[in-house]
Design a protein around this motif. Structure first.
Motif, PDB file in Angstrom:
ATOM      1  N   PRO A 110       1.039  -1.339   0.095  1.00 31.94           N
ATOM      2  CA  PRO A 110       0.092  -0.108   0.174  1.00 31.94           C
ATOM      3  C   PRO A 110       0.771   1.393   0.090  1.00 31.94           C
ATOM      4  CG  PRO A 110      -0.081  -1.063   2.151  1.00 31.94           C
ATOM      5  CD  PRO A 110       0.624  -1.877   1.341  1.00 31.94           C
ATOM      6  N   VAL A 111       2.232   1.179   0.576  1.00 31.87           N
ATOM      7  CA  VAL A 111       3.006   2.411   0.621  1.00 31.87           C
ATOM      8  C   VAL A 111       4.483   1.668   0.092  1.00 31.87           C
ATOM      9  CG1 VAL A 111       1.827   3.835   1.998  1.00 31.87           C
ATOM     10  CG2 VAL A 111       3.272   2.307   3.055  1.00 31.87           C
ATOM     11  N   ALA A 112       5.135   2.816  -0.110  1.00 30.76           N
ATOM     12  CA  ALA A 112       6.677   1.988  -0.475  1.00 30.76           C
ATOM     13  C   ALA A 112       7.490   1.739   0.634  1.00 30.76           C
ATOM     14  CB  ALA A 112       7.548   3.082  -1.365  1.00 30.76           C
ATOM     15  N   GLY A 113       7.224   2.225   1.930  1.00 28.23           N
ATOM     16  CA  GLY A 113       8.021   1.913   2.947  1.00 28.23           C
ATOM     17  C   GLY A 113       8.219   0.927   3.561  1.00 28.23           C
ATOM     18  N   GLN A 114       8.924   0.597   4.582  1.00 26.25           N
ATOM     19  CA  GLN A 114       9.192  -0.620   5.434  1.00 26.25           C
ATOM     20  C   GLN A 114       8.339  -0.627   6.755  1.00 26.25           C
ATOM     21  OE1 GLN A 114      10.825  -3.255   3.899  1.00 26.25           O
ATOM     22  NE2 GLN A 114      11.276  -1.668   2.097  1.00 26.25           N
ATOM     23  N   ILE A 115       8.166  -1.924   7.253  1.00 20.08           N
ATOM     24  CA  ILE A 115       7.529  -2.059   8.448  1.00 20.08           C
ATOM     25  C   ILE A 115       8.120  -1.692   9.550  1.00 20.08           C
ATOM     26  CG2 ILE A 115       6.260  -3.757   9.895  1.00 20.08           C
ATOM     27  CD1 ILE A 115       5.614  -5.182   7.541  1.00 20.08           C
ATOM     28  N   VAL A 116       7.762  -0.718  10.380  1.00 22.79           N
ATOM     29  CA  VAL A 116       8.655  -0.141  11.452  1.00 22.79           C
ATOM     30  C   VAL A 116       7.991  -0.700  12.739  1.00 22.79           C
ATOM     31  CG1 VAL A 116       9.356   1.945  10.229  1.00 22.79           C
ATOM     32  CG2 VAL A 116       7.125   1.949  11.492  1.00 22.79           C
ATOM     33  N   ASN A 127       2.596   2.368  23.918  1.00 25.76           N
ATOM     34  CA  ASN A 127       2.371   3.245  22.932  1.00 25.76           C
ATOM     35  C   ASN A 127       2.847   4.765  23.559  1.00 25.76           C
ATOM     36  OD1 ASN A 127       0.876   5.603  21.827  1.00 25.76           O
ATOM     37  ND2 ASN A 127      -0.370   3.932  20.819  1.00 25.76           N
ATOM     38  N   ALA A 128       3.905   5.236  22.843  1.00 23.72           N
ATOM     39  CA  ALA A 128       4.357   6.516  23.373  1.00 23.72           C
ATOM     40  C   ALA A 128       3.597   7.535  23.401  1.00 23.72           C
ATOM     41  CB  ALA A 128       5.718   6.691  22.599  1.00 23.72           C
ATOM     42  N   LYS A 205      -4.327   9.913   0.165  1.00 14.85           N
ATOM     43  CA  LYS A 205      -2.948   9.996   0.410  1.00 14.85           C
ATOM     44  C   LYS A 205      -2.811  10.135   1.907  1.00 14.85           C
ATOM     45  CE  LYS A 205      -1.070  12.868  -3.536  1.00 14.85           C
ATOM     46  NZ  LYS A 205      -0.502  14.033  -3.813  1.00 14.85           N
ATOM     47  N   ILE A 206      -1.629   9.860   2.268  1.00 15.02           N
ATOM     48  CA  ILE A 206      -1.507   9.681   3.803  1.00 15.02           C
ATOM     49  C   ILE A 206      -1.817  11.174   4.758  1.00 15.02           C
ATOM     50  CG2 ILE A 206       0.800  10.185   4.065  1.00 15.02           C
ATOM     51  CD1 ILE A 206      -0.715   7.116   5.573  1.00 15.02           C
ATOM     52  N   GLY A 207      -2.595  10.903   5.707  1.00 12.72           N
ATOM     53  CA  GLY A 207      -2.636  12.089   6.660  1.00 12.72           C
ATOM     54  C   GLY A 207      -2.050  11.974   7.988  1.00 12.72           C
ATOM     55  N   GLU A 208      -2.669  11.931   8.998  1.00 11.10           N
ATOM     56  CA  GLU A 208      -2.137  11.820  10.556  1.00 11.10           C
ATOM     57  C   GLU A 208      -3.154  10.935  11.175  1.00 11.10           C
ATOM     58  OE1 GLU A 208      -0.342  14.928  13.641  1.00 11.10           O
ATOM     59  OE2 GLU A 208      -2.445  15.366  12.575  1.00 11.10           O
ATOM     60  N   THR A 209      -2.297   9.971  12.061  1.00 13.75           N
ATOM     61  CA  THR A 209      -3.024   9.157  12.955  1.00 13.75           C
ATOM     62  C   THR A 209      -2.807   9.643  14.274  1.00 13.75           C
ATOM     63  OG1 THR A 209      -2.426   7.353  11.563  1.00 13.75           O
ATOM     64  CG2 THR A 209      -2.910   6.726  13.689  1.00 13.75           C
ATOM     65  N   MET A 210      -3.710  10.104  14.982  1.00 16.54           N
ATOM     66  CA  MET A 210      -3.620  10.898  16.210  1.00 16.54           C
ATOM     67  C   MET A 210      -3.255   9.828  17.303  1.00 16.54           C
ATOM     68  SD  MET A 210      -4.643  13.678  15.228  1.00 16.54           S
ATOM     69  CE  MET A 210      -4.690  14.195  16.879  1.00 16.54           C
ATOM     70  N   ALA A 215       5.331   8.799  16.351  1.00 14.59           N
ATOM     71  CA  ALA A 215       6.141   8.065  15.589  1.00 14.59           C
ATOM     72  C   ALA A 215       6.232   8.609  14.236  1.00 14.59           C
ATOM     73  CB  ALA A 215       5.567   6.678  15.395  1.00 14.59           C
ATOM     74  N   GLU A 216       7.330   8.295  13.660  1.00 15.59           N
ATOM     75  CA  GLU A 216       7.417   8.828  12.237  1.00 15.59           C
ATOM     76  C   GLU A 216       6.178   8.778  11.294  1.00 15.59           C
ATOM     77  OE1 GLU A 216      10.232   7.068   9.701  1.00 15.59           O
ATOM     78  OE2 GLU A 216      10.137   5.389  11.196  1.00 15.59           O
ATOM     79  N   THR A 217       6.117   9.274  10.337  1.00 14.11           N
ATOM     80  CA  THR A 217       4.877   9.291   9.207  1.00 14.11           C
ATOM     81  C   THR A 217       4.817   7.802   8.923  1.00 14.11           C
ATOM     82  OG1 THR A 217       5.264  11.756   8.393  1.00 14.11           O
ATOM     83  CG2 THR A 217       3.944  10.311   7.184  1.00 14.11           C
TER      84      THR A 217
END
Length: 237
Positions: A110-116, A127-128, A205-210, A215-217
């Motif tokens: 779904p997105v190009a990044g890796q699992i963090v 959960n920080a 597109k990606i937004g914000e997860t409250m 964590a990073e985007t």
């Protein structure tokens, strides 16, 4: 003279019986002799050292004809060919018992990044952002701030809503599973409820997860099967 006649009268029956026995014995002797002579004409007897009498059997073979006997075929039967062919195909397919050309469901990241951060199952993780311990019911995939979010699998959009912790949510029903994309930018959505999506089709597109702003985007992706959370990474290829 009278004594002689009296003797024969008393013994006459036994005398006649004796004569009959002698006559029968004589007849039997002559009958056996005739049979032995006839047998002697057909083959000669041989007496071996052990004293056992053996008769020579004529060397001519008796011809016996058997009709309608099926002849063996040089070609293997169709059943054996099918079984052999099926065994070879199964071996080429890795012995899985499934056809070698079985369709594999397509999957697109779904997105190009890796699992963090991975799926925690029943294990509690810290959960920080919220400052507490809870289960992590999906996977977090890193991405750029304006990254396009694609549908990982083909399916139908069944639900769209905003959540106080997870932001804009889009749920896609893929048959046995429901894929939940969270933290989307509502203004960029490209789909509506009821739309049929193909794997790789853009959702928004990606937004914000409250709930995870510390964590990073990233995209928070969840998968439910039978109403239960399962590890999304299980479906990654």
């Amino acid at each position: 003279m009278n004594r002689i006649i009296s003797f024969f009268k008393g013994k006459g029956f036994y005398l006649a019986l004796s004569l009959c026995i002698l006559a029968a014995a004589g007849s039997s002797f002559w009958a056996i002799r005739n049979v032995m002579q006839k047998l002697g004409e057909g083959g000669t007897s041989q007496v071996e050292q052990g004293g056992t009498q053996q008769w020579d059997i004529p060397g001519a073979q008796v011809e016996e004809k058997v009709n309608d006997v099926p002849k063996p075929s040089a070609r293997p039967s169709q059943g054996s060919q099918s079984q052999s062919g099926a065994g070879a195909q199964q071996g080429q397919a890795g012995g899985s018992g499934e056809p070698a050309d079985a369709a594999v469901p397509s999957f697109v990241k779904p997105v190009a990044g890796q699992i963090v951060q991975g799926f925690s199952g029943e294990e509690l993780v810290y959960n920080a952002t919220l400052g507490d311990w809870r289960t992590h019911n999906g996977v977090d995939m890193s991405c750029a701030a304006d990254a396009a979010v694609k549908s990982a699998v083909a399916g139908k959009v069944v639900n769209m809503y905003e959540d106080g912790l997870w932001g804009q949510v889009v749920e896609v029903d893929a048959g046995e599973t429901v894929w939940r994309y969270t933290g989307l930018d509502k203004t960029t959505l490209k789909v509506n409820t009821g739309d049929e999506l193909e794997a790789g089709q853009m959702i928004g597109k990606i937004g914000e997860t409250m709930a995870e702003t510390g964590a990073e985007t990233h995209l928070h992706l969840e998968v439910l099967k039978g109403g239960n959370y399962v590890d999304p990474e299980h479906y990654f290829q």
